[in-house]
Design a protein around this motif. Structure first.
Motif, PDB file in Angstrom:
ATOM      1  N   GLU A  96       0.803  -1.216   0.000  1.00 46.44           N
ATOM      2  CA  GLU A  96       0.000   0.000   0.000  1.00 46.44           C
ATOM      3  C   GLU A  96       0.842   1.275   0.000  1.00 46.44           C
ATOM      4  O   GLU A  96       0.367   2.333  -0.414  1.00 46.44           O
ATOM      5  N   GLU A  97       2.081   1.173   0.482  1.00 49.58           N
ATOM      6  CA  GLU A  97       2.931   2.363   0.551  1.00 49.58           C
ATOM      7  C   GLU A  97       4.384   2.013   0.263  1.00 49.58           C
ATOM      8  O   GLU A  97       4.891   0.986   0.714  1.00 49.58           O
ATOM      9  N   THR A 124       9.009   7.100  -8.664  1.00 46.72           N
ATOM     10  CA  THR A 124       7.660   7.638  -8.464  1.00 46.72           C
ATOM     11  C   THR A 124       6.856   7.597  -9.758  1.00 46.72           C
ATOM     12  O   THR A 124       5.667   7.239  -9.765  1.00 46.72           O
ATOM     13  N   LYS A 172       3.265   5.111 -10.546  1.00 45.32           N
ATOM     14  CA  LYS A 172       1.954   5.746 -10.743  1.00 45.32           C
ATOM     15  C   LYS A 172       0.885   4.760 -11.192  1.00 45.32           C
ATOM     16  O   LYS A 172      -0.252   4.799 -10.730  1.00 45.32           O
ATOM     17  N   LYS A 213       0.699   4.386  -2.676  1.00 44.04           N
ATOM     18  CA  LYS A 213       1.094   5.639  -2.032  1.00 44.04           C
ATOM     19  C   LYS A 213       2.616   5.712  -1.985  1.00 44.04           C
ATOM     20  O   LYS A 213       3.277   4.755  -1.587  1.00 44.04           O
ATOM     21  N   SER A 229       5.811   7.899  -0.446  1.00 45.48           N
ATOM     22  CA  SER A 229       6.242   8.919   0.507  1.00 45.48           C
ATOM     23  C   SER A 229       7.762   8.938   0.554  1.00 45.48           C
ATOM     24  O   SER A 229       8.433   8.062   0.014  1.00 45.48           O
TER      25      SER A 229
END
Length: 206
Positions: free
Chosen positions: A142-143, A162, A166, A171, A173
Motif C-alpha cells: 500500500e505504501e 515515483t 503511478k 502511495k 512517501s
C-alpha cells in the motif's frame, strides 16, 4: 614506505585496498595480526572466505542473507504492506537500528548516476515493481517509502521510481529531511534549512 619484509608489504598492500584504510593504518593492522596467536588470523581468514563463498542476497529485497529469503522478509511480525526503498545495505542497518520501522525493505544497489554510467536498468527497480505487482491480496503493498540520499542522484532516482509507480496506485512517501536534533541553524546548509521550513509540521504544547 619501506618494508622490512616482502610478506609485510604484500599484506599492507592488500589491506590498504579496503575503503578508508591508508598504508599507515594497514601497516598497524598487519603488525597487530602478526602479534596475535596464529588461531586469530586463521579464524579471520575462514570468516572472510565464508563471507565470499556462502553469503546470499535475499531474492525478494536484495538484502544480505544467510538463506534465499532474509529474516526480515520471512518474519511474520513485519508489516508487508509497506516497503522502504534504500540505496544500499548499510541503509537497511541504519534504519533497523532506530527500531522505529516495522515494514519491509528493497535495496536498489545504487542510485541513478549518468556521470558514473549507472542507469535505471543497473538498479533493482524492475524487481521492486514485480514485487508490488505480484503481491498476494493479503500482502498487498500500500505504501512505498523512498529513503534515498538527499543528493541530485538520489532525487533523480526517487523521481524515476515515483513515475514508474503511478500505474500501480501505490502511495509514495519520502523520509523527512530537516534539522538534526541538537543542530544549530547557523551551521545548517541552506537546502536542508529550506526543506525544513517547507515541510514544517504542527507544533503542540500539549
Amino acid at each position: 614506505m619501506n618494508f622490512p619484509s616482502k610478506l609485510i608489504e604484500n599484506a599492507v598492500n592488500e589491506i590498504s585496498r579496503l575503503p578508508g584504510i591508508g598504508k599507515k593504518t594497514a601497516l598497524r593492522l598487519a603488525l597487530h595480526l602478526l602479534k596475535q596467536k596464529e588461531s586469530v588470523t586463521e579464524e579471520l581468514t575462514l570468516a572472510l572466505n565464508a563471507l565470499r563463498k556462502d553469503v546470499n542476497y535475499c531474492q525478494s529485497c536484495h538484502n544480505i542473507s544467510d538463506a534465499k529469503i532474509c529474516s526480515i522478509c520471512a518474519s511474520g511480525r513485519r508489516d508487508k504492506s509497506i516497503i522502504c526503498v534504500v540505496e544500499d545495505i548499510p541503509d537497511v542497518l541504519a534504519i533497523e537500528n532506530t527500531a522505529q520501522y516495522n515494514g519491509l525493505y528493497h535495496v536498489l544497489g545504487g542510485v541513478i548516476s549518468p556521470i558514473q554510467g549507472i542507469g535505471p536498468d543497473d538498479l533493482k527497480i524492475e524487481s521492486l515493481l514485480h514485487r508490488i505487482m505480484s503481491a498476494s491480496e493479503s500482502e498487498k503493498v500500500e505504501e512505498v517509502i523512498l529513503a534515498l540520499p538527499a543528493t541530485m542522484e538520489g532525487d533523480t532516482t526517487s523521481f524515476f521510481i515515483t513515475r514508474r509507480l503511478k500505474e500501480y496506485g501505490v502511495k509514495v512517501s519520502t523520509i523527512a529531511r530537516g534539522i538534526p536534533i541538537g543542530g544549530e541553524l547557523e551551521y545548517t546548509d541552506e537546502i536542508t534549512l529550506g526543506r525544513s521550513i517547507l515541510t514544517r509540521v504542527n507544533y503542540s504544547a500539549d
